[in-house]
Scaffold this active site. Structure first.
Site, PDB file in Angstrom:
ATOM      1  N   SER A 180      35.873  52.097  36.386  1.00 13.67           N
ATOM      2  CA  SER A 180      35.324  51.437  37.667  1.00 13.67           C
ATOM      3  C   SER A 180      36.391  51.371  38.644  1.00 13.67           C
ATOM      4  O   SER A 180      37.555  51.166  38.545  1.00 13.67           O
ATOM      5  CB  SER A 180      35.120  49.879  37.440  1.00 13.67           C
ATOM      6  OG  SER A 180      34.239  49.430  38.694  1.00 13.67           O
ATOM      7  N   ASP A 217      37.104  49.579  41.926  1.00 20.04           N
ATOM      8  CA  ASP A 217      36.787  48.227  42.838  1.00 20.04           C
ATOM      9  C   ASP A 217      37.674  48.012  43.761  1.00 20.04           C
ATOM     10  O   ASP A 217      38.953  47.884  43.607  1.00 20.04           O
ATOM     11  CB  ASP A 217      36.769  47.099  41.546  1.00 20.04           C
ATOM     12  CG  ASP A 217      35.824  47.496  40.488  1.00 20.04           C
ATOM     13  OD1 ASP A 217      34.644  47.691  40.874  1.00 20.04           O
ATOM     14  OD2 ASP A 217      36.188  47.138  39.524  1.00 20.04           O
ATOM     15  N   SER A 243      31.619  51.568  40.066  1.00 22.08           N
ATOM     16  CA  SER A 243      32.481  51.291  40.967  1.00 22.08           C
ATOM     17  C   SER A 243      31.958  50.269  41.953  1.00 22.08           C
ATOM     18  O   SER A 243      30.535  50.475  42.308  1.00 22.08           O
ATOM     19  CB  SER A 243      33.115  52.591  41.589  1.00 22.08           C
ATOM     20  OG  SER A 243      33.702  53.313  40.673  1.00 22.08           O
TER      21      SER A 243
END
Length: 590
Positions: A499, A501, A461
């Site tokens: 992830s 983000d 991340s």
């Protein structure tokens, strides 16, 4: 550096005014060999006024703040480590430095008028000619173990600063009156390591001075920033420190937690301004690239377009603790006595590869310490704060920052970015396929490295914080935040399934602040949308460079049975050279 020194304790702070430092021990077999890190780094508290040049083994009269008696500064420079004192009759097991029991009459004289100024004396055995002295056996544990720093004693200059020690600290929020203090575990580890036969020295510097002096002082080679390698993404120039704090009013504070063999985590706090954030909210926005993560407080930011607390970054399981700390900090601020609702803004990445995340090591006092230690100026990068245990592109990741200053014809605005980089993909550095050429990248034909954390599928991340002084509405700040997430693509991010983000953007412009409880209409100027493209470009560039700085500045770290290596700078330089990229000019020019 003394030629016979084979042990070095390197203490680095981000700037002269910082009250926190990161310490790393180094060893070398001989003067002809390079320094190598020994063990994990540990955080320390400095003097309440930061650092000032002391009197030690280094040249005198260097430019910068000077250490004086009672100024609250810890000494910068190179100093011998000579003696241990403690409350016990005998030294802790494994201690090799000379040891002296701190009896009830043992003093360190800090009266400049005394003939025994800056000396350790037994008051019961000498004629007293001082009016002020440090009791070496206090009622608390701060001097339970003390390492004497050889400062201003060859010879002592009255008023030059006295009684400088390495000692224990009273929690993560503590500062000192001029010493360097840290946790008992780090002290015990240090005492077992220090060897008088190796002439151990303390080198204590702000990072810019370290980078300037490392070669001539024969110190360990500093980890470079992107521009030191000739990497300068984009077309716009950086601000003075190339950090998010180049945006006026923005401050950053960090706490680094390295404990035992399993705790490798921390906290990073970003303050949009130095006033009461709840009463003077800043316009803000959030953009989500991939939502496999936790960003507490984001829905209210999206709904109201304001940010009313510091922005805190930490690890995944510490989000709740950070929210509690932010609420407590906000409620305690003068002027907030009637506050009944607080929207704490906390983001995270998962550092469970190196840190025992389930042990919940981040406590409320760590978050408060990060907030209260926040300063303007240079920002510590790499293996610090919320980036302590992170990994990026299979190498050690961390905190990175960068800024851009637009030319006047494009508005003259400043924009800064800070990232908590903990993601994967195929590393690209300013357009150069470094990851592929180094043989470590996601989705490759084989695992890139047995020691790399999750290199195979590009997981991980990234939290991004964008600050600007431009007059932007929350709607346009969301568009700006989107460009920061897009900027990750320039570094080779995979934006994988696993992830998280996120980008948070805010304007620090004072005229745009929303006053708590105001109901009367107020005119505000805002940039027209046709003026935003240069800021969008700046966000792309600064995000890319911030990630590169996080990667390059990070150091190798072991924890929880794993080791994540720092990206090898010599191999990176070789790849860049093959592509015709070399550093140009001095570090100051870059």
């Amino acid at each position: 550096m003394p030629a016979e020194s084979r042990q070095l304790v390197l203490s680095l702070s981000a700037s002269w005014g910082q009250t926190r430092a990161l310490l790393q021990t180094y060893g070398r077999p001989s003067k002809e060999t390079a320094w190598t890190p020994v063990g994990a780094p540990f955080e320390a508290s400095l003097g309440q006024s930061g650092l000032g040049w002391g009197r030690g083994l280094h040249p005198p009269d260097l430019a910068g703040p000077q250490k004086l008696e009672g100024d609250g500064r810890s000494p910068a420079g190179v100093f011998d480590l000579r003696l241990v004192t403690g409350y016990a009759r005998t030294a802790p097991a494994g201690t090799r430095l000379p040891y002296r029991e701190a009896t009830a009459t043992l003093r360190c004289v800090d009266d400049p008028r005394s003939s025994r100024y800056n000396q350790l004396v037994d008051e019961a055995k000498v004629r007293k000619d001082w009016s002020s002295a440090e009791d070496m056996r206090r009622k608390d544990d701060l001097y339970r173990l003390v390492v004497w720093v050889g400062h201003d004693d060859a010879p002592a200059v009255p008023g030059g600063g006295s009684c400088i020690f390495l000692h224990l600290r009273d929690g993560p929020e503590a500062t000192t009156t001029g010493c360097t203090a840290f946790e008992p575990e780090a002290m015990e580890r240090l005492l077992r390591w220090l060897d008088p036969a190796a002439r151990p020295v303390l080198v204590q510097l702000p990072d810019p001075e370290y980078r300037r002096l490392a070669a001539s002082w024969e110190l360990p080679e500093p980890r470079p920033r992107a521009r030191d390698l000739g990497l300068a993404p984009g077309v716009f120039p950086p601000g003075p420190t190339n950090a998010i704090t180049d945006v006026a009013g923005v401050r950053v504070g960090q706490v680094t937690l390295v404990e035992g063999e399993t705790v490798r985590t921390g906290v990073t706090a970003i303050l949009p301004h130095g006033g009461n954030l709840f009463q003077e909210k800043v316009p803000g926005a959030v953009f989500v690239g991939n939502a496999f993560g936790k960003l507490a407080g984001s829905t209210q930011v999206r709904e109201l377009g304001t940010i009313e607390t510091p922005i805190v970054l930490t690890n995944t399981l510490a989000v709740g603790t950070a929210v509690e700390a932010l609420v407590a900090w906000t409620l305690a601020e003068p002027g907030n006595e009637a506050v009944r609702s607080v929207n704490a803004l906390v983001g995270e990445t998962n550092d469970g590869g190196l840190s025992d995340i389930r042990s919940l090591p981040v406590r409320r006092e760590h978050v408060l310490a990060a907030i209260r230690s926040a300063t303007a100026g240079p920002v510590a990068e790499g293996t610090v704060g919320a980036g302590t245990g992170t990994t990026v592109f299979g190498w050690k990741g961390g905190i990175g920052t960068a800024s851009r200053r637009l030319p006047e014809r494009f508005g003259g605005h400043t924009l800064g970015v800070l990232v908590q980089a903990n993601f994967g993909g195929v590393l690209t550095m300013d357009g150069i396929p470094v990851g592929r050429e180094l043989g470590r990248y996601a989705f490759g034909p084989t695992e890139a490295s047995a020691t790399a954390v999750r290199p195979g599928r590009g997981d991980g991340s990234c939290m991004i914080v964008v600050a600007t002084d431009a007059l932007l509405s929350p709607r346009d700040l969301e568009r700006l935040a989107a460009r920061a997430v897009f900027g990750l693509a320039r570094t080779g991010s995979s934006f994988s399934n696993g992830s998280g983000d996120y980008a948070i953007a805010f304007s620090a412009a004072e005229e745009l602040r929303r006053r708590q409880g105001e109901e009367v209409p107020r005119a505000r100027a805002e940039l027209p949308t046709d003026a935003l493209s240069p800021l969008f470009q700046a966000a792309l560039e600064a995000t890319e460079e911030a990630v590169l700085n996080a990667l390059l500045r990070a150091t190798t770290l072991s924890g929880s049975g794993r080791t994540v290596e720092a990206i090898p700078i010599d191999r990176v330089r070789a790849v860049l050279a093959r592509h015709g990229r070399t550093a140009q000019g001095s570090a100051a020019e870059r």
